[in-house]
Design a protein around this motif. Sequence first.
Motif, PDB file in Angstrom:
ATOM      1  N   ASP A   1       1.609   6.703  -6.613  1.00  0.00           N
ATOM      2  CA  ASP A   1       0.308   7.245  -7.428  1.00  0.00           C
ATOM      3  C   ASP A   1      -0.190   5.954  -8.348  1.00  0.00           C
ATOM      4  O   ASP A   1      -0.366   6.214  -9.588  1.00  0.00           O
ATOM      5  CB  ASP A   1       0.252   8.491  -7.988  1.00  0.00           C
ATOM      6  CG  ASP A   1      -1.493   9.006  -8.327  1.00  0.00           C
ATOM      7  OD1 ASP A   1      -2.038   8.498  -7.551  1.00  0.00           O
ATOM      8  OD2 ASP A   1      -1.530   9.901  -9.325  1.00  0.00           O
TER       9      ASP A   1
ATOM     10  N   GLN B   1       1.993   2.145  -3.363  1.00  0.00           N
ATOM     11  CA  GLN B   1       0.899   2.239  -4.227  1.00  0.00           C
ATOM     12  C   GLN B   1       0.673   3.766  -4.273  1.00  0.00           C
ATOM     13  O   GLN B   1       0.402   4.526  -4.903  1.00  0.00           O
ATOM     14  CB  GLN B   1      -0.163   1.595  -4.024  1.00  0.00           C
ATOM     15  CG  GLN B   1      -1.461   1.680  -5.002  1.00  0.00           C
ATOM     16  CD  GLN B   1      -2.595   2.499  -4.191  1.00  0.00           C
ATOM     17  OE1 GLN B   1      -2.783   2.468  -2.868  1.00  0.00           O
ATOM     18  NE2 GLN B   1      -3.172   3.466  -5.015  1.00  0.00           N
ATOM     19  N   ASP B   2       0.658   4.313  -2.843  1.00  0.00           N
ATOM     20  CA  ASP B   2       0.176   5.549  -2.424  1.00  0.00           C
ATOM     21  C   ASP B   2       1.412   6.398  -2.952  1.00  0.00           C
ATOM     22  O   ASP B   2       1.165   7.670  -3.474  1.00  0.00           O
ATOM     23  CB  ASP B   2      -0.158   5.952  -0.844  1.00  0.00           C
ATOM     24  CG  ASP B   2      -1.225   5.235  -0.526  1.00  0.00           C
ATOM     25  OD1 ASP B   2      -2.225   5.013  -1.302  1.00  0.00           O
ATOM     26  OD2 ASP B   2      -1.083   4.878   0.791  1.00  0.00           O
TER      27      ASP B   2
ATOM     28  N   ASP C   1       0.871  -1.288  -0.182  1.00  0.00           N
ATOM     29  CA  ASP C   1       0.013   0.019  -0.095  1.00  0.00           C
ATOM     30  C   ASP C   1       0.914   1.383   0.056  1.00  0.00           C
ATOM     31  O   ASP C   1       0.515   2.201  -0.647  1.00  0.00           O
ATOM     32  CB  ASP C   1      -1.086   0.037   1.142  1.00  0.00           C
ATOM     33  CG  ASP C   1      -2.073  -1.073   1.122  1.00  0.00           C
ATOM     34  OD1 ASP C   1      -2.661  -1.102   0.073  1.00  0.00           O
ATOM     35  OD2 ASP C   1      -2.306  -1.704   2.301  1.00  0.00           O
ATOM     36  N   MET C   2       1.819   1.110   0.651  1.00  0.00           N
ATOM     37  CA  MET C   2       2.899   2.292   0.760  1.00  0.00           C
ATOM     38  C   MET C   2       3.232   2.870  -0.579  1.00  0.00           C
ATOM     39  O   MET C   2       3.245   4.075  -0.852  1.00  0.00           O
ATOM     40  CB  MET C   2       3.947   2.228   1.852  1.00  0.00           C
ATOM     41  CG  MET C   2       4.885   3.531   2.035  1.00  0.00           C
ATOM     42  SD  MET C   2       5.945   3.249   3.213  1.00  0.00           S
ATOM     43  CE  MET C   2       4.777   3.611   4.593  1.00  0.00           C
TER      44      MET C   2
END
Length: 365
Positions: free
Chosen positions: A249, A245-246, A242-243
């Motif tokens: 972007d 991906q954030d 997730d990190m």
Amino acid sequence: MTEQEKALRVLRDKIDTIDQEIQVLLNKRAECAQEVAEVKESFEGKQDAVFYRPEREAQVLRRVMERNQGPLPAKEVARLFREIMSVCLALEKPMRVAFLGPEGTFTQQAAFKHFGHSAVSAPMNVLDDVFREVEAGAANYGVVPIENSTEGMATHTLDLFRRHNVQICGELELRIHQHLLVAKNETATPITKIYAHQESFAQCRSWLESHYPDAKHIAVSSNAQGAKRVMSEVGAAAIAGDMAQDLYDLDIIERNIEDLPDNTTRFLVLGKQHVGPSGDDKTSLLLAAHNKPGALYTLLEPFHRHGISLTRIETRPAGQGAWSYLFYIDFEGHCDDDNVKLVITELEQQSTELKLLGSYPKAVI
């Protein structure tokens, strides 16, 4: 105003009052943290003062979980307190924490989990640099992976402990959820190549064989590096969390593609300080045995005799001729415990080399 709106107004006013009380108490706690820093600096000196005490933090978090009565889960309350302690510690002295970069890796996520988001994270190019930064004092602490529940021990990490003079100050466990990521607006483009760290390829092997059997696998030094490459490549995907991906972007086209749902990685915290007993600790050491029959039994027998539970034993080449080995051992207890002292004394007599890597609190959250 309807009856529902009236009822909600009362509850919202109550929440506002509670929020104000929490804010006042948080600032009181922060003031105490500043006073702690002043006391430490006055007695230990500004340069030598040690602000972060892993054993103290572990004890606080355990008490938080023990006294929790809900409805919030105990681990979530502990996680909130971790962030409170992180902010307060930053008022005393911001902690610089080295990890294998670039930003967005699971190791950075682990660093934030252990130190909170007020720590200053410092990405390193290679794992060796994490050890060097801590050893040289350029970073207060480092976070390195040591084992994965699917793929076993991180052998390179083990080998670095022999080469560098650092102490293990803590451990933590992180559930690893792997996602398949692509660049924005590329979800419909056929995937011809996939970037990932070799460990992530291994953890997602069956899923990849089932869903993308023809895609080329390209190993990179970290999943975050793969995610960064995908930003500007057509037909490429990356395996990351997730990190990443954030941070970059990206779009997630498949979530949780790891083969085993309980996929977990254990990390170690590196430092330079001796960590006192917390009441529930582990100790790690490296041993080299005499090359003779029964050598391993001779090393392990004292643990049984003194009632100490082993949690991990791993064998590594010693690099001193063919068939010469080192043993990496984790066991329950602290090096200041009387029975552990007796065992270490016996091991020093029975081994050709012994390096105490540190005693530290067991993972709390």
